[in-house]
Design a protein around this motif. Structure first.
Motif, PDB file in Angstrom:
ATOM      1  N   PRO A   1       0.769  -1.402   0.094  1.00  0.00           N
ATOM      2  CA  PRO A   1       0.261  -0.126  -0.001  1.00  0.00           C
ATOM      3  C   PRO A   1       0.955   1.190   0.141  1.00  0.00           C
ATOM      4  CG  PRO A   1      -1.047  -1.295   1.883  1.00  0.00           C
ATOM      5  CD  PRO A   1       0.218  -1.808   0.785  1.00  0.00           C
ATOM      6  N   GLY A   2       0.690   2.101  -1.105  1.00  0.00           N
ATOM      7  CA  GLY A   2       1.132   3.689  -0.751  1.00  0.00           C
ATOM      8  C   GLY A   2       2.437   3.266  -2.057  1.00  0.00           C
ATOM      9  N   ARG A   3       2.500   2.283  -2.265  1.00  0.00           N
ATOM     10  CA  ARG A   3       4.034   2.021  -3.147  1.00  0.00           C
ATOM     11  C   ARG A   3       3.492   0.959  -4.466  1.00  0.00           C
ATOM     12  NH1 ARG A   3       9.102   2.586  -0.847  1.00  0.00           N
ATOM     13  NH2 ARG A   3       9.331   3.161   1.918  1.00  0.00           N
ATOM     14  N   SER A   4       2.531   0.510  -3.973  1.00  0.00           N
ATOM     15  CA  SER A   4       2.264  -0.899  -5.159  1.00  0.00           C
ATOM     16  C   SER A   4       1.339   0.031  -6.935  1.00  0.00           C
ATOM     17  CB  SER A   4       2.188  -1.960  -5.047  1.00  0.00           C
ATOM     18  OG  SER A   4       3.279  -2.877  -4.729  1.00  0.00           O
ATOM     19  N   ASP A   5       1.493  -0.793  -7.536  1.00  0.00           N
ATOM     20  CA  ASP A   5       0.436  -0.037  -8.672  1.00  0.00           C
ATOM     21  C   ASP A   5      -0.337  -1.877  -8.412  1.00  0.00           C
ATOM     22  OD1 ASP A   5       1.899   2.292  -8.971  1.00  0.00           O
ATOM     23  OD2 ASP A   5       2.211   1.554 -10.616  1.00  0.00           O
ATOM     24  N   ILE A   6      -1.612  -1.242  -8.983  1.00  0.00           N
ATOM     25  CA  ILE A   6      -3.075  -2.616  -9.590  1.00  0.00           C
ATOM     26  C   ILE A   6      -2.751  -2.704 -10.623  1.00  0.00           C
ATOM     27  CG2 ILE A   6      -5.246  -2.868  -9.358  1.00  0.00           C
ATOM     28  CD1 ILE A   6      -5.117  -1.012  -7.001  1.00  0.00           C
ATOM     29  N   ASP A   7      -2.215  -3.661 -11.366  1.00  0.00           N
ATOM     30  CA  ASP A   7      -1.932  -3.846 -13.108  1.00  0.00           C
ATOM     31  C   ASP A   7      -3.000  -5.443 -13.289  1.00  0.00           C
ATOM     32  OD1 ASP A   7       0.487  -2.474 -12.787  1.00  0.00           O
ATOM     33  OD2 ASP A   7       1.638  -4.126 -12.001  1.00  0.00           O
ATOM     34  N   GLY A   8      -3.044  -5.449 -13.932  1.00  0.00           N
ATOM     35  CA  GLY A   8      -4.410  -6.249 -15.040  1.00  0.00           C
ATOM     36  C   GLY A   8      -4.458  -6.269 -16.018  1.00  0.00           C
TER      37      GLY A   8
ATOM     38  N   ALA B   1      26.678  11.928  -1.468  1.00  0.00           N
ATOM     39  CA  ALA B   1      24.859  12.255  -1.658  1.00  0.00           C
ATOM     40  C   ALA B   1      24.231  11.711  -1.908  1.00  0.00           C
ATOM     41  CB  ALA B   1      25.029  13.140  -3.058  1.00  0.00           C
ATOM     42  N   VAL B   2      22.249  12.285  -1.289  1.00  0.00           N
ATOM     43  CA  VAL B   2      21.628  11.384  -1.582  1.00  0.00           C
ATOM     44  C   VAL B   2      20.651  10.649  -2.789  1.00  0.00           C
ATOM     45  CG1 VAL B   2      19.613  10.514  -0.471  1.00  0.00           C
ATOM     46  CG2 VAL B   2      21.283  12.016   1.011  1.00  0.00           C
ATOM     47  N   MET B   3      20.295   9.485  -2.821  1.00  0.00           N
ATOM     48  CA  MET B   3      19.855   9.328  -3.779  1.00  0.00           C
ATOM     49  C   MET B   3      17.688   9.443  -3.480  1.00  0.00           C
ATOM     50  SD  MET B   3      21.378   7.788  -6.489  1.00  0.00           S
ATOM     51  CE  MET B   3      21.273   8.048  -7.645  1.00  0.00           C
ATOM     52  N   PRO B   4      17.002   9.768  -4.634  1.00  0.00           N
ATOM     53  CA  PRO B   4      15.922   9.236  -4.748  1.00  0.00           C
ATOM     54  C   PRO B   4      15.472   8.092  -3.853  1.00  0.00           C
ATOM     55  CG  PRO B   4      16.031  10.195  -6.400  1.00  0.00           C
ATOM     56  CD  PRO B   4      17.654   9.721  -6.164  1.00  0.00           C
ATOM     57  N   ASP B   5      14.568   8.007  -2.642  1.00  0.00           N
ATOM     58  CA  ASP B   5      14.882   6.602  -2.204  1.00  0.00           C
ATOM     59  C   ASP B   5      13.994   5.686  -3.441  1.00  0.00           C
ATOM     60  OD1 ASP B   5      12.100   7.187  -2.622  1.00  0.00           O
ATOM     61  OD2 ASP B   5      11.485   6.838  -0.243  1.00  0.00           O
ATOM     62  N   TRP B   6      13.407   5.905  -4.631  1.00  0.00           N
ATOM     63  CA  TRP B   6      12.790   5.051  -5.872  1.00  0.00           C
ATOM     64  C   TRP B   6      13.704   4.034  -6.448  1.00  0.00           C
ATOM     65  CZ3 TRP B   6      13.581   5.581  -9.887  1.00  0.00           C
ATOM     66  CH2 TRP B   6      13.447   6.905 -10.676  1.00  0.00           C
ATOM     67  N   ALA B   7      15.325   4.903  -6.367  1.00  0.00           N
ATOM     68  CA  ALA B   7      15.955   4.409  -7.230  1.00  0.00           C
ATOM     69  C   ALA B   7      16.659   3.174  -7.166  1.00  0.00           C
ATOM     70  CB  ALA B   7      16.534   5.609  -8.002  1.00  0.00           C
TER      71      ALA B   7
ATOM     72  N   ARG C   1      11.444  -1.238   0.783  1.00  0.00           N
ATOM     73  CA  ARG C   1      10.210  -2.179  -0.283  1.00  0.00           C
ATOM     74  C   ARG C   1       8.945  -3.117   1.042  1.00  0.00           C
ATOM     75  NH1 ARG C   1       7.982  -3.301  -4.603  1.00  0.00           N
ATOM     76  NH2 ARG C   1       6.596  -4.304  -5.058  1.00  0.00           N
ATOM     77  N   ALA C   2       9.580  -2.981   2.160  1.00  0.00           N
ATOM     78  CA  ALA C   2       8.787  -3.393   3.093  1.00  0.00           C
ATOM     79  C   ALA C   2       8.456  -2.325   3.898  1.00  0.00           C
ATOM     80  CB  ALA C   2       9.345  -4.126   4.225  1.00  0.00           C
ATOM     81  N   GLY C   3       8.693  -0.703   3.688  1.00  0.00           N
ATOM     82  CA  GLY C   3       8.601  -0.508   4.018  1.00  0.00           C
ATOM     83  C   GLY C   3       9.002   0.947   5.049  1.00  0.00           C
ATOM     84  N   GLU C   4      10.474   0.353   5.651  1.00  0.00           N
ATOM     85  CA  GLU C   4      11.454   0.474   6.194  1.00  0.00           C
ATOM     86  C   GLU C   4      11.456   2.186   5.463  1.00  0.00           C
ATOM     87  OE1 GLU C   4      14.467  -1.764   8.117  1.00  0.00           O
ATOM     88  OE2 GLU C   4      12.556  -2.924   8.411  1.00  0.00           O
ATOM     89  N   PRO C   5      12.300   3.451   6.273  1.00  0.00           N
ATOM     90  CA  PRO C   5      12.146   4.581   5.989  1.00  0.00           C
ATOM     91  C   PRO C   5      14.534   4.267   5.385  1.00  0.00           C
ATOM     92  CG  PRO C   5      12.563   4.428   7.941  1.00  0.00           C
ATOM     93  CD  PRO C   5      12.004   3.361   7.423  1.00  0.00           C
ATOM     94  N   ILE C   6      14.864   4.116   4.163  1.00  0.00           N
ATOM     95  CA  ILE C   6      15.967   3.946   4.366  1.00  0.00           C
ATOM     96  C   ILE C   6      16.734   4.661   2.966  1.00  0.00           C
ATOM     97  CG2 ILE C   6      17.788   2.394   3.049  1.00  0.00           C
ATOM     98  CD1 ILE C   6      16.362   0.695   5.544  1.00  0.00           C
ATOM     99  N   THR C   7      17.699   5.501   3.797  1.00  0.00           N
ATOM    100  CA  THR C   7      18.777   6.060   2.981  1.00  0.00           C
ATOM    101  C   THR C   7      19.969   5.687   1.450  1.00  0.00           C
ATOM    102  OG1 THR C   7      18.373   8.485   4.778  1.00  0.00           O
ATOM    103  CG2 THR C   7      19.489   8.409   2.436  1.00  0.00           C
ATOM    104  N   PHE C   8      19.390   5.862   0.796  1.00  0.00           N
ATOM    105  CA  PHE C   8      20.708   5.666  -0.426  1.00  0.00           C
ATOM    106  C   PHE C   8      21.583   6.717  -1.037  1.00  0.00           C
ATOM    107  CE2 PHE C   8      16.698   2.813  -0.662  1.00  0.00           C
ATOM    108  CZ  PHE C   8      17.788   1.349  -0.430  1.00  0.00           C
ATOM    109  N   THR C   9      22.888   6.517  -1.139  1.00  0.00           N
ATOM    110  CA  THR C   9      23.580   7.465  -1.674  1.00  0.00           C
ATOM    111  C   THR C   9      24.181   7.163  -2.998  1.00  0.00           C
ATOM    112  OG1 THR C   9      25.792   6.391  -0.224  1.00  0.00           O
ATOM    113  CG2 THR C   9      23.918   7.602   1.185  1.00  0.00           C
ATOM    114  N   THR C  10      25.174   8.245  -3.532  1.00  0.00           N
ATOM    115  CA  THR C  10      25.529   7.601  -4.418  1.00  0.00           C
ATOM    116  C   THR C  10      26.413   6.446  -4.623  1.00  0.00           C
ATOM    117  OG1 THR C  10      25.637  10.363  -5.343  1.00  0.00           O
ATOM    118  CG2 THR C  10      27.577   8.892  -5.886  1.00  0.00           C
ATOM    119  N   THR C  11      27.437   5.979  -2.797  1.00  0.00           N
ATOM    120  CA  THR C  11      28.093   4.670  -3.348  1.00  0.00           C
ATOM    121  C   THR C  11      27.323   3.672  -2.950  1.00  0.00           C
ATOM    122  OG1 THR C  11      30.134   5.883  -1.689  1.00  0.00           O
ATOM    123  CG2 THR C  11      29.933   3.751  -1.755  1.00  0.00           C
ATOM    124  N   ASP C  12      26.230   3.587  -3.086  1.00  0.00           N
ATOM    125  CA  ASP C  12      25.503   2.729  -2.925  1.00  0.00           C
ATOM    126  C   ASP C  12      25.016   2.576  -5.223  1.00  0.00           C
ATOM    127  OD1 ASP C  12      25.051   1.968  -0.511  1.00  0.00           O
ATOM    128  OD2 ASP C  12      23.166   3.857  -0.289  1.00  0.00           O
ATOM    129  N   ALA C  13      24.506   4.031  -5.373  1.00  0.00           N
ATOM    130  CA  ALA C  13      24.497   3.502  -6.823  1.00  0.00           C
ATOM    131  C   ALA C  13      25.319   2.926  -7.521  1.00  0.00           C
ATOM    132  CB  ALA C  13      24.494   4.449  -7.017  1.00  0.00           C
TER     133      ALA C  13
END
Length: 256
Positions: free
Chosen positions: A42-49, A173-179, A227-239
């Motif tokens: 909820p809040g993240r997924s689309d309804i596909d069909g 540098a912080v990345m967009p959290d969805w990317a 994906r499970a809903g926890e607030p996670i910060t991602f950086t350039t290093t992660d990318a």
């Protein structure tokens, strides 16, 4: 299967609206993607069909109006097809009506039409309105061939673009959290399909990657937590780590 509340609400509203706009025209509604795979967030997924039509769609504007009246979130993303079309191999050259990000569209050359959607329908779709006697064409070799092509035509350029985008960014540098969850959990879905023959969810793909690619356990686990809903910060290093991970997954998948 009990539908998530958001899914139940949107699909019920859609069927009420479409039946009023086009009586007896929609003979089936099947959900694909995260809902039947038990991975709807909820809040993240689309309804596909897929919406199954009694005959090819004619009153396009009536359908457009129905989609415009649905909630913006979760996006209701469906493809309009007849039972005869689903019983035959997908033809990417055929005109098709569909919605993407909740917006109704028409495409003169296929849109979402392809082996993945057909196989999802045949193997793991969830009927909200069942079409009597529906038979869906499912060609596993076509699915495999499409998946291999998608690795090189879509995912390889995606990782190239990500690498270029972060090349000059500070490591912290912080990345967009969805990317990062998108690229880290997306490509293992294709690897899992080629390795197991099964279409899996993004969460299951991440779990598959934890076993198949243990050198990237930290990044994969954080993407799963996001994906499970926890607030996670991602950086350039992660990318940058994600780029090396993605290229490894692609190379391994193409060798299967």
């Amino acid at each position: 299967m009990i539908l998530p509340g958001d899914v139940e609400s949107v699909t019920s509203q859609y069927l009420q609206l479409i039946d009023k706009a086009l009586p007896d025209h929609v003979v089936g509604l099947y959900l694909t993607g995260s809902v039947p795979l038990g991975d709807f967030r909820p809040g993240r997924s689309d309804i596909d069909g897929v919406v199954v039509l009694a005959e090819p769609l004619k009153d396009v504007e009536a359908v457009r109006e129905v989609h415009a009246r649905l909630p913006a979130k979760p996006s209701f993303d469906v493809t309009y097809l007849t039972a005869a079309e689903l019983a035959s191999p997908p033809d990417p050259r055929q005109p098709v009506a569909f919605s993407l990000d909740g917006i109704f569209k028409q495409d003169p050359s296929g849109g979402p039409v392809g082996p993945v959607l057909w196989s999802e329908m045949a193997r793991q779709s969830l009927a909200v309105r069942r079409t009597p006697g529906l038979v869906v064409h499912d060609d596993h070799q076509a699915l495999v061939d499409f998946t291999r092509a998608n690795l090189t035509s879509y995912w390889q350029p995606t990782y190239d673009q990500l690498e270029a985008a972060v090349a000059d960014r500070p490591d912290d540098a912080v990345m967009p959290d969805w990317a990062l969850p998108w690229v880290v959990l997306g490509v293992p879905r294709l690897h899992a399909l080629l390795a197991t023959g099964n279409i899996v969810s993004k969460t299951a793909a991440g779990e598959h990657a934890l076993v198949a690619f243990p050198d990237w356990t930290g990044l994969i686990s954080r993407c799963l937590s996001h994906r499970a809903g926890e607030p996670i910060t991602f950086t350039t290093t992660d990318a940058k780590t994600a780029v090396s991970f993605g290229r490894k997954v692609i190379a391994d998948a193409l060798a299967l």
